[in-house]
Design a protein around this motif. Sequence first.
Motif, PDB file in Angstrom:
ATOM      1  N   LEU A  17       3.798  -0.524  12.214  1.00 37.77           N
ATOM      2  CA  LEU A  17       4.379  -0.477  10.859  1.00 37.77           C
ATOM      3  C   LEU A  17       3.506  -1.213   9.854  1.00 37.77           C
ATOM      4  CD1 LEU A  17       8.098  -1.323  11.744  1.00 37.77           C
ATOM      5  CD2 LEU A  17       7.254   0.904  10.949  1.00 37.77           C
ATOM      6  N   VAL A  18       3.474  -0.690   8.639  1.00 37.29           N
ATOM      7  CA  VAL A  18       2.948  -1.463   7.516  1.00 37.29           C
ATOM      8  C   VAL A  18       4.078  -1.609   6.503  1.00 37.29           C
ATOM      9  CG1 VAL A  18       1.286  -1.596   5.641  1.00 37.29           C
ATOM     10  CG2 VAL A  18       0.575  -0.676   7.858  1.00 37.29           C
ATOM     11  N   ALA A  19       4.429  -2.860   6.206  1.00 36.41           N
ATOM     12  CA  ALA A  19       5.531  -3.159   5.288  1.00 36.41           C
ATOM     13  C   ALA A  19       4.963  -3.725   3.993  1.00 36.41           C
ATOM     14  CB  ALA A  19       6.462  -4.190   5.918  1.00 36.41           C
ATOM     15  N   ILE A  20       5.394  -3.169   2.866  1.00 44.60           N
ATOM     16  CA  ILE A  20       4.912  -3.657   1.575  1.00 44.60           C
ATOM     17  C   ILE A  20       6.090  -4.226   0.792  1.00 44.60           C
ATOM     18  CG2 ILE A  20       3.648  -3.024  -0.530  1.00 44.60           C
ATOM     19  CD1 ILE A  20       2.677  -0.501   1.059  1.00 44.60           C
ATOM     20  N   ALA A  25      -1.342   0.922  -2.597  1.00 39.59           N
ATOM     21  CA  ALA A  25      -1.388   0.396  -1.226  1.00 39.59           C
ATOM     22  C   ALA A  25      -0.945   1.465  -0.228  1.00 39.59           C
ATOM     23  CB  ALA A  25      -0.520  -0.855  -1.111  1.00 39.59           C
ATOM     24  N   ILE A  26       0.103   2.196  -0.562  1.00 41.98           N
ATOM     25  CA  ILE A  26       0.571   3.286   0.307  1.00 41.98           C
ATOM     26  C   ILE A  26      -0.561   4.293   0.527  1.00 41.98           C
ATOM     27  CG2 ILE A  26       2.147   5.275   0.456  1.00 41.98           C
ATOM     28  CD1 ILE A  26       4.132   3.576  -1.312  1.00 41.98           C
ATOM     29  N   ARG A  27      -1.203   4.671  -0.586  1.00 48.38           N
ATOM     30  CA  ARG A  27      -2.310   5.631  -0.507  1.00 48.38           C
ATOM     31  C   ARG A  27      -3.419   5.116   0.409  1.00 48.38           C
ATOM     32  NH1 ARG A  27      -7.015   5.622  -3.734  1.00 48.38           N
ATOM     33  NH2 ARG A  27      -7.999   7.639  -4.132  1.00 48.38           N
ATOM     34  N   VAL A  49       0.607   9.363   9.899  1.00 45.49           N
ATOM     35  CA  VAL A  49       1.399   8.424   9.097  1.00 45.49           C
ATOM     36  C   VAL A  49       2.767   9.011   8.759  1.00 45.49           C
ATOM     37  CG1 VAL A  49       1.480   6.981   7.027  1.00 45.49           C
ATOM     38  CG2 VAL A  49      -0.736   7.598   8.020  1.00 45.49           C
ATOM     39  N   THR A  50       3.789   8.202   8.947  1.00 45.69           N
ATOM     40  CA  THR A  50       5.137   8.576   8.523  1.00 45.69           C
ATOM     41  C   THR A  50       5.541   7.699   7.340  1.00 45.69           C
ATOM     42  OG1 THR A  50       5.793   9.194  10.756  1.00 45.69           O
ATOM     43  CG2 THR A  50       7.567   8.659   9.223  1.00 45.69           C
ATOM     44  N   GLY A  51       5.975   8.336   6.275  1.00 47.81           N
ATOM     45  CA  GLY A  51       6.526   7.577   5.152  1.00 47.81           C
ATOM     46  C   GLY A  51       7.994   7.296   5.420  1.00 47.81           C
ATOM     47  N   ILE A  52       8.373   6.034   5.386  1.00 44.82           N
ATOM     48  CA  ILE A  52       9.779   5.642   5.579  1.00 44.82           C
ATOM     49  C   ILE A  52      10.343   5.359   4.187  1.00 44.82           C
ATOM     50  CG2 ILE A  52      11.327   3.919   6.595  1.00 44.82           C
ATOM     51  CD1 ILE A  52       9.035   3.476   8.720  1.00 44.82           C
ATOM     52  N   TYR A  53      11.319   6.162   3.755  1.00 44.15           N
ATOM     53  CA  TYR A  53      11.831   6.048   2.395  1.00 44.15           C
ATOM     54  C   TYR A  53      12.910   4.967   2.280  1.00 44.15           C
ATOM     55  CZ  TYR A  53       9.059   9.953   0.906  1.00 44.15           C
ATOM     56  OH  TYR A  53       7.982  10.743   0.589  1.00 44.15           O
ATOM     57  N   ARG A  54      12.993   4.345   1.120  1.00 43.58           N
ATOM     58  CA  ARG A  54      14.018   3.359   0.802  1.00 43.58           C
ATOM     59  C   ARG A  54      14.059   2.174   1.779  1.00 43.58           C
ATOM     60  NH1 ARG A  54      18.937   5.498   1.400  1.00 43.58           N
ATOM     61  NH2 ARG A  54      18.062   7.237   2.567  1.00 43.58           N
ATOM     62  N   GLY A  55      12.884   1.775   2.252  1.00 40.25           N
ATOM     63  CA  GLY A  55      12.776   0.552   3.045  1.00 40.25           C
ATOM     64  C   GLY A  55      13.633   0.579   4.304  1.00 40.25           C
ATOM     65  N   TYR A  56      14.264  -0.553   4.576  1.00 39.65           N
ATOM     66  CA  TYR A  56      15.027  -0.676   5.824  1.00 39.65           C
ATOM     67  C   TYR A  56      16.226   0.261   5.844  1.00 39.65           C
ATOM     68  CZ  TYR A  56      12.031  -4.666   6.599  1.00 39.65           C
ATOM     69  OH  TYR A  56      10.920  -5.463   6.792  1.00 39.65           O
ATOM     70  N   GLU A  57      16.752   0.577   4.674  1.00 39.37           N
ATOM     71  CA  GLU A  57      17.867   1.517   4.621  1.00 39.37           C
ATOM     72  C   GLU A  57      17.449   2.877   5.178  1.00 39.37           C
ATOM     73  OE1 GLU A  57      20.724   1.282   1.156  1.00 39.37           O
ATOM     74  OE2 GLU A  57      19.923   3.295   0.842  1.00 39.37           O
ATOM     75  N   GLY A  58      16.280   3.343   4.722  1.00 41.34           N
ATOM     76  CA  GLY A  58      15.770   4.635   5.193  1.00 41.34           C
ATOM     77  C   GLY A  58      15.375   4.589   6.666  1.00 41.34           C
ATOM     78  N   ILE A 118       1.476   5.489  12.375  1.00 41.24           N
ATOM     79  CA  ILE A 118       1.898   4.309  11.623  1.00 41.24           C
ATOM     80  C   ILE A 118       3.031   4.696  10.673  1.00 41.24           C
ATOM     81  CG2 ILE A 118       1.177   2.745   9.750  1.00 41.24           C
ATOM     82  CD1 ILE A 118      -1.556   2.554  11.127  1.00 41.24           C
ATOM     83  N   GLY A 119       4.046   3.868  10.616  1.00 39.75           N
ATOM     84  CA  GLY A 119       5.104   4.046   9.613  1.00 39.75           C
ATOM     85  C   GLY A 119       4.855   3.082   8.457  1.00 39.75           C
ATOM     86  N   VAL A 120       4.970   3.566   7.246  1.00 37.45           N
ATOM     87  CA  VAL A 120       4.735   2.699   6.086  1.00 37.45           C
ATOM     88  C   VAL A 120       5.973   2.718   5.190  1.00 37.45           C
ATOM     89  CG1 VAL A 120       3.529   4.547   4.809  1.00 37.45           C
ATOM     90  CG2 VAL A 120       3.149   2.152   4.173  1.00 37.45           C
ATOM     91  N   TYR A 121       6.333   1.562   4.667  1.00 40.90           N
ATOM     92  CA  TYR A 121       7.496   1.502   3.762  1.00 40.90           C
ATOM     93  C   TYR A 121       7.339   0.396   2.730  1.00 40.90           C
ATOM     94  CZ  TYR A 121       9.024  -2.269   6.942  1.00 40.90           C
ATOM     95  OH  TYR A 121       9.088  -3.405   7.711  1.00 40.90           O
ATOM     96  N   THR A 122       8.093   0.553   1.640  1.00 42.53           N
ATOM     97  CA  THR A 122       8.175  -0.478   0.614  1.00 42.53           C
ATOM     98  C   THR A 122       9.615  -0.962   0.562  1.00 42.53           C
ATOM     99  OG1 THR A 122       8.524   1.247  -1.036  1.00 42.53           O
ATOM    100  CG2 THR A 122       6.305   0.401  -0.828  1.00 42.53           C
TER     101      THR A 122
END
Lengths: 327, 327, 327, 327
Positions: free
Chosen positions: A100-103, A22-24, A37-46, A7-11
């Motif tokens: 994906l989980v989008a916050i 929520a990320i945790r 889990v993959t952390g996607i940094y800086r939202g759609y930019e990242g 799962i990719g997660v981003y804010t």
Amino acid sequence: MSTIKRIGVYTSGGDAPGMNAAIRAVVRTALFHNIKVTGIYRGYEGMIEGDFKDLVSRSVSSILQKGGTMLKSARCPEFRTPEGRKKAFDNIQKAGIDALVAIGGDGTFTGAKVFSEEYNIPVMCIPGTIDNDLYGTDFTLGFDTANNTVIEAIDKIKDTAASHNRLFFVEVMGRDNGSIALYAGVAGGAEAIMLPEKDTAIDELIDLLEVAKERNKTSMIVIVAEGDKNGGVYNVAKRVKEKFDFYDTKVSILGHLQRGGSPSSFDRILATRMGYFAVNELLRGNTNGTVGIRGSKITSTSLEEALKNKEFKLDEELLTISEVMNI
Amino acid sequence: MSTIKRIGVYTSGGDAPGMNAAIRAVVRTALFHNIKVTGIYRGYEGMIEGDFKDLVSRSVSSILQKGGTMLKSARCPEFRTPEGRKKAFDNIQKAGIDALVAIGGDGTFTGAKVFSEEYNIPVMCIPGTIDNDLYGTDFTLGFDTANNTVIEAIDKIKDTAASHNRLFFVEVMGRDNGSIALYAGVAGGAEAIMLPEKDTAIDELIDLLEVAKERNKTSMIVIVAEGDKNGGVYNVAKRVKEKFDFYDTKVSILGHLQRGGSPSSFDRILATRMGYFAVNELLRGNTNGTVGIRGSKITSTSLEEALKNKEFKLDEELLTISEVMNI
Amino acid sequence: MSTIKRIGVYTSGGDAPGMNAAIRAVVRTALFHNIKVTGIYRGYEGMIEGDFKDLVSRSVSSILQKGGTMLKSARCPEFRTPEGRKKAFDNIQKAGIDALVAIGGDGTFTGAKVFSEEYNIPVMCIPGTIDNDLYGTDFTLGFDTANNTVIEAIDKIKDTAASHNRLFFVEVMGRDNGSIALYAGVAGGAEAIMLPEKDTAIDELIDLLEVAKERNKTSMIVIVAEGDKNGGVYNVAKRVKEKFDFYDTKVSILGHLQRGGSPSSFDRILATRMGYFAVNELLRGNTNGTVGIRGSKITSTSLEEALKNKEFKLDEELLTISEVMNI
Amino acid sequence: MSTIKRIGVYTSGGDAPGMNAAIRAVVRTALFHNIKVTGIYRGYEGMIEGDFKDLVSRSVSSILQKGGTMLKSARCPEFRTPEGRKKAFDNIQKAGIDALVAIGGDGTFTGAKVFSEEYNIPVMCIPGTIDNDLYGTDFTLGFDTANNTVIEAIDKIKDTAASHNRLFFVEVMGRDNGSIALYAGVAGGAEAIMLPEKDTAIDELIDLLEVAKERNKTSMIVIVAEGDKNGGVYNVAKRVKEKFDFYDTKVSILGHLQRGGSPSSFDRILATRMGYFAVNELLRGNTNGTVGIRGSKITSTSLEEALKNKEFKLDEELLTISEVMNI
């Protein structure tokens, strides 16, 4: 049964207290199910730039109580183009992310919906914004914390108000809706609340204040949402002063401090429950939805329905109560 | 239509943040309907002794944000006797009070029910207790504030925990139920939660801690509800230390500070809505009920039903989530 | 002129709010003078094990407001042996460290003095402990924050105290000195303060409480330092209860939460000034000293003098004031 | 020896946290010496109108922790006239008040001096103002609390700053001096501080920000004192934005919330010591003075000297430190 392996997660969008919690919850719930889990940094930019990092249990240690978002956030016009989304998808595929989980808020959800439909990637959204302006949930992450921040400010102003005859104007966030203004106004015991949804003319406001003055109130607080139609808090204060000169008027503009702070217990619990639910929904095969709390139950709404119903409705009864409380 | 002319309001039992906000809402809602209000001091004791005071709008100025209860509270064994209640009724009648709003917990409600039936006086109850152990409402007044108080304490302990290898035991309120322990445990990110409802043996606790240790946690927090069956937090700490000696163990007992503090935004809003609703219910002719929030709706439950269903059910899903979060 | 090229900084002993702010100030002041900085993790233990990391300006970003210590801390019996110190020195030499800044308490300073004399390495100490028990400074880092933490707890207890007739016992840190008990007792308005330095017998305490009772105080707070000679707060509470049964007695033990929390403005400023001064002292060729604040001036005292004068003197005038305030 | 039988105490000018604690200390110290106390409400206005109330020990119960001033405060142009002061003196004489304690700022002190000389009534002043702009004391009452309030706001803004690339401008109090701006700027870790005492041109500010940007700071905070010469925070923000467009700029104006809040431990102790000292000075026959803290010692300065030396000097070293910290 789901075959999700990573799962990719981003804010994305404006940050809100509780995003980290929520990320945790997303990370630990996924790990519990042996999903990576993959952390996607800086939202759609990242996402477009491939700014990814593997998240393990320890990656999210000690973030539960922190404001902001460890994954950072950014605006990304490029994601609105098919080319941008193509790049994002290539990165996602390369990283082996299959859900994906989008916050975030409205914009985050819109991006998630388009992307999910275009590339057939399952996505669950979590409403993270202090504005409490999303359909499908009674409360968004960060709203409770923001209210607590505002009432602490109001309480402090009231301390000093008790000592003088003064009229305080406090501008709070809310460009398009008056949720914070209304909640914090009621919880802070404000004498008047100026909301974008309710076009209170300056004369009406002055009438309210005149009534309060006749009841010998020695000081008064007026909450003004950013989006109030009278042209900003300074303008409101100035125009009131012209006709209602009994009081010394003072202005506070809380600004971005309303977005920060350690999340309240309510927001941490809500974030934890929502993150847990989002992952489980993906595993149950539900997708293209947004998580919400309705009453005391965590539920999901389809992104389609959520985005169609943009019109956020103010709690009319609370508005009535706010007036009764100022008797 | 109601013919209520004067409402008596009182707080009884252990105090809770939000009681003052509820008193304010009762007073101002009644005044809005041109009903007079008598403040009954020190609960049933003051009712028996006639410790009454007329409350006007200004009487409840600046109490919204205050912890405790301006009407004070006391235990009153005499009210359990028919003689005591007779005295109370005589005072009530003399004062022209023809309806009551009682704010408190189980004992308060029981007293209200008996009194109301005996003397045919309409009463509405508002659940005010930090323990969140009443039937008919998702949340009692003060519970949210108490959770915020506990997580602030846990956050501080975590600061220092990050610097050392330590095992912290934090005792929180909850003699008969583990609501605060569970909520604050999840919101505070505790490694283990000891609840009266779930008979966790010391060996099970140690197993949990061993797992956490293997994941290289450098410090851990165990929340222990007062009512845990292992004989108190010191006993738990001592018995863990005997078998699990890697860590230095430290104990905090939060005690009554959990009952105090300025109410949170959530509790102020809840109190205001409940006080407003209680008076309106009396005016609508509903009586012998208790106000509650179910989901996002304020409702009422008959005292008979509320008191019959004493068994408070812990949120099982949140318990599961608390375990998943410790992966 | 100094020829220092690299400073090693470490924290040791119990942590205290403000340690991070001091680390930041040491790092940035050194960098300002083009001196490099090595962070030594886990105090003397990390020195022996070579747990070092280069610190640049960004390494200390966003730590100013954090409790605890980013360099962690540990006890280290091995450093008390010549062999342990030899290993430490070898690591220090290998890393090119030619001066040290040590942040901690009595034990930290003793270690620094021995080490500095043995290996002729310049060292400056910064007093970091909530106990305010070090010679050469009016205030140690963390003391102000700890006092604020304790009075917040007392204020909350007072909210609930106002509602009942109760006697509260609050145990605060202070095994060997009553600084926190005295300051927080005065700032919290406690009715009595039990200090290690002043052997208050239970009978004397009861006399004080009797006087307060006669003045119709409806509730009272007794602050008990850990090191009080009557055998602990539970014992004090029990013995008072035997002879003074008017009140319901309640106990809170604050424990380690007193060591945590975001440092107060006072502690952040003090830490920043001390860290800045420590580095400048080393550059001026002063060594084997401890930094302190005397009045509003930052000064240094030789470690020899500081450690010889272990006897910390309680502020006698404040003790007198605390009694006058309870009239 | 003094023959003072009754002391009048009042607060005047802008209120400050700690004023209540000082009132309490004045009352209880006087009572300890068997001197009676009259509370004079609303400062000089109440003195002229005879708005007096006898204060006993219980009158000042539970005010130690409250912001604002229970005696209220007001501006009073009439007191600047001999007629006004005559009325005030008549009331004072009638009430049997033979000495005064005045709590406030510059204007309060000036009034006290004139009055005291005109009518030969002994007066001691206590510096109560968040601005820390009075001669004769290192710290005024309320300054520490105000700094803590401001850094809490900055910390919250920093949470959200960590998530975005943003430039925040925070306006703090300080029309004529930059004490709060400097202290809170250092304690909050601001990138730049704009003070009335130091005429920082917009170009200089932009240079500072450019340097920070080159060091890859992802967000920055600029503290602007009200009295900054560039025409207000909005103007500063606008002019920076014109030339430095990398960042999104946001403005917060804290306003009067800086005057409120429960006083910090530091302010409560300071207020208690000052109130105690003021009464004792009157008893020792000292008069026409202002109480201050110099270093850790409470002292007094003659009103003549205090008012002659209006020029408040900013802590130059702290200004230097603030620049070094931004390396």
